[in-house]
Write an enzyme that holds these catalytic residues in place. Structure first.
Site, PDB file in Angstrom:
ATOM      1  N   TRP A   1     -14.172 -32.226 -43.573  1.00  0.00           N
ATOM      2  CA  TRP A   1     -13.255 -32.257 -42.418  1.00  0.00           C
ATOM      3  C   TRP A   1     -15.276 -32.321 -41.015  1.00  0.00           C
ATOM      4  O   TRP A   1     -14.382 -32.267 -39.746  1.00  0.00           O
ATOM      5  CB  TRP A   1     -12.257 -31.295 -42.015  1.00  0.00           C
ATOM      6  CG  TRP A   1     -11.795 -30.947 -43.048  1.00  0.00           C
ATOM      7  CD1 TRP A   1     -11.193 -31.793 -44.355  1.00  0.00           C
ATOM      8  CD2 TRP A   1     -10.294 -30.589 -42.979  1.00  0.00           C
ATOM      9  NE1 TRP A   1     -10.028 -32.316 -44.164  1.00  0.00           N
ATOM     10  CE2 TRP A   1      -9.570 -31.149 -44.072  1.00  0.00           C
ATOM     11  CE3 TRP A   1      -9.819 -28.904 -42.060  1.00  0.00           C
ATOM     12  CZ2 TRP A   1      -8.280 -30.421 -44.601  1.00  0.00           C
ATOM     13  CZ3 TRP A   1      -8.939 -28.890 -42.317  1.00  0.00           C
ATOM     14  CH2 TRP A   1      -7.983 -29.308 -43.615  1.00  0.00           C
ATOM     15  N   LYS A   2     -15.859 -31.888 -40.977  1.00  0.00           N
ATOM     16  CA  LYS A   2     -16.490 -31.864 -40.154  1.00  0.00           C
ATOM     17  C   LYS A   2     -16.330 -30.546 -38.923  1.00  0.00           C
ATOM     18  O   LYS A   2     -15.457 -29.499 -39.486  1.00  0.00           O
ATOM     19  CB  LYS A   2     -17.181 -32.972 -39.736  1.00  0.00           C
ATOM     20  CG  LYS A   2     -17.583 -33.809 -40.810  1.00  0.00           C
ATOM     21  CD  LYS A   2     -18.494 -35.127 -40.240  1.00  0.00           C
ATOM     22  CE  LYS A   2     -19.191 -35.635 -41.294  1.00  0.00           C
ATOM     23  NZ  LYS A   2     -20.018 -36.844 -40.690  1.00  0.00           N
TER      24      LYS A   2
ATOM     25  N   SER B   1     -19.274 -43.692 -44.604  1.00  0.00           N
ATOM     26  CA  SER B   1     -18.435 -44.111 -44.212  1.00  0.00           C
ATOM     27  C   SER B   1     -17.454 -45.002 -45.685  1.00  0.00           C
ATOM     28  O   SER B   1     -17.498 -46.048 -46.007  1.00  0.00           O
ATOM     29  CB  SER B   1     -18.931 -46.207 -43.582  1.00  0.00           C
ATOM     30  OG  SER B   1     -19.764 -45.227 -42.513  1.00  0.00           O
TER      31      SER B   1
HETATM   32  P1  PGA Z   1     -18.076 -40.369 -43.111  1.00  0.00           P
HETATM   33  O1  PGA Z   1     -18.983 -39.084 -43.340  1.00  0.00           O
HETATM   34  O2  PGA Z   1     -16.817 -40.720 -44.311  1.00  0.00           O
HETATM   35  O3  PGA Z   1     -17.511 -39.968 -41.376  1.00  0.00           O
HETATM   36  O4  PGA Z   1     -19.036 -41.006 -42.441  1.00  0.00           O
HETATM   37  C1  PGA Z   1     -19.176 -38.323 -44.627  1.00  0.00           C
HETATM   38  C2  PGA Z   1     -20.129 -38.023 -44.328  1.00  0.00           C
HETATM   39  O5  PGA Z   1     -21.214 -37.215 -43.229  1.00  0.00           O
HETATM   40  O6  PGA Z   1     -20.194 -36.729 -45.009  1.00  0.00           O
END
Ligand code: PGA
Length: 250
Positions: free
Chosen positions: A10-11, A211
């Site tokens: 989720w960051k 991504s």
């Molecule tokens: P993203 O991030 O799927 O938004 O590219 C992946 C990650 O940093 O773990």
């Protein structure tokens, strides 16, 4: 056959209200019988909330970082034992967003990896090259070096039961995922590098991150050495994340 694993990162996103609707939707959509390990890695303040929604579901939860010390005067840090009190079973280590923004060294990452293993949780170690490094053709050398620090400090057997996430820095948050062939080549390289220990060969999972979305997940997860994915943005949308989890049912 290695069981696949899909991890949502989720960051620094979410709120009590938005997490509640995301977690409720996930528990309704993802059934106990799904033959894939599913994990969501929430920000520290939301681990308790995440635990209470997921504890009776097939979904496990994790943290996005941990301190390299057990306890003490380390303002702002969170220890492995604190994470364990909230039922955390996975911890992301060495994500490139942290290594870049907070200058995390390979030695720090290696120590954190060991702390997580010692505490009986599963480390998800992020490795990967920048675009400049890929264009220079040194991506394998870069990834190899990231692994070598851990091997030198703790031996190859520390990878028993661990997860390595191959996350090319140029693919994170860019909508430019690695091609299935690029991912496969690096995953195979990593697996071969760690192939001298038979326990590690059987238990290590190597997942792809950068991504991943509902459109590309199936192709990526179909590659023989890709054991699942680490998913950022698409893990914030319950339908997209569910669809990615189902792509791993192969
Ligand atoms: P993203 O991030 O799927 O938004 O590219 C992946 C990650 O940093 O773990």
């Amino acid at each position: 056959m290695r069981r696949k694993i899909v991890v949502g990162n989720w960051k620094m996103n979410g709120s009590l209200a938005s997490n509640e609707s995301l977690l409720k939707a996930l528990t309704e959509k993802i059934l106990q019988t799904i033959p894939v390990d599913i994990v969501v890695c929430a920000p520290y303040p939301y681990l308790s909330q995440t635990q209470s929604y997921l504890k009776n579901s097939p979904i496990r939860w994790g943290a996005q970082n941990v301190a390299k010390f057990e306890s003490g005067a380390f303002t702002g840090e969170v220890s492995v034992s604190m994470l364990k009190e909230f039922g955390v079973s996975y911890v992301i280590i060495g994500h490139s967003e942290r290594s870049t923004a907070y200058c995390e060294s390979d030695e720090n990452i290696a120590t954190k990896f060991m702390m997580v293993k010692k505490a009986g949780m599963t480390p998800i170690l992020c490795v990967g090259e920048t675009l400049i490094e890929r264009e220079a053709g040194i991506m394998e050398k870069v990834v190899s070096k990231q692994l070598d620090t851990i091997i030198e400090m703790y031996g190859e057997e520390i990878f028993d039961g661990a997860v390595i996430a191959y996350e090319p820095v140029w693919a994170i948050g860019t909508d430019l995922a690695a091609s299935p062939e690029q991912a496969q080549a690096m995953h195979q390289f990593i697996r071969e590098k760690l192939s001298s220990n038979t326990k590690v060969v059987k238990s290590l999972k190597i997942i792809y991150g950068g991504s991943v979305n509902p459109q590309n997940a199936l192709q990526l997860f179909s590659m023989p050495d890709v054991d699942g994915g680490l998913v950022g943005r698409a893990s914030l949308n319950a339908s997209d994340f569910e669809s990615i989890c189902h792509s791993a049912e192969i």
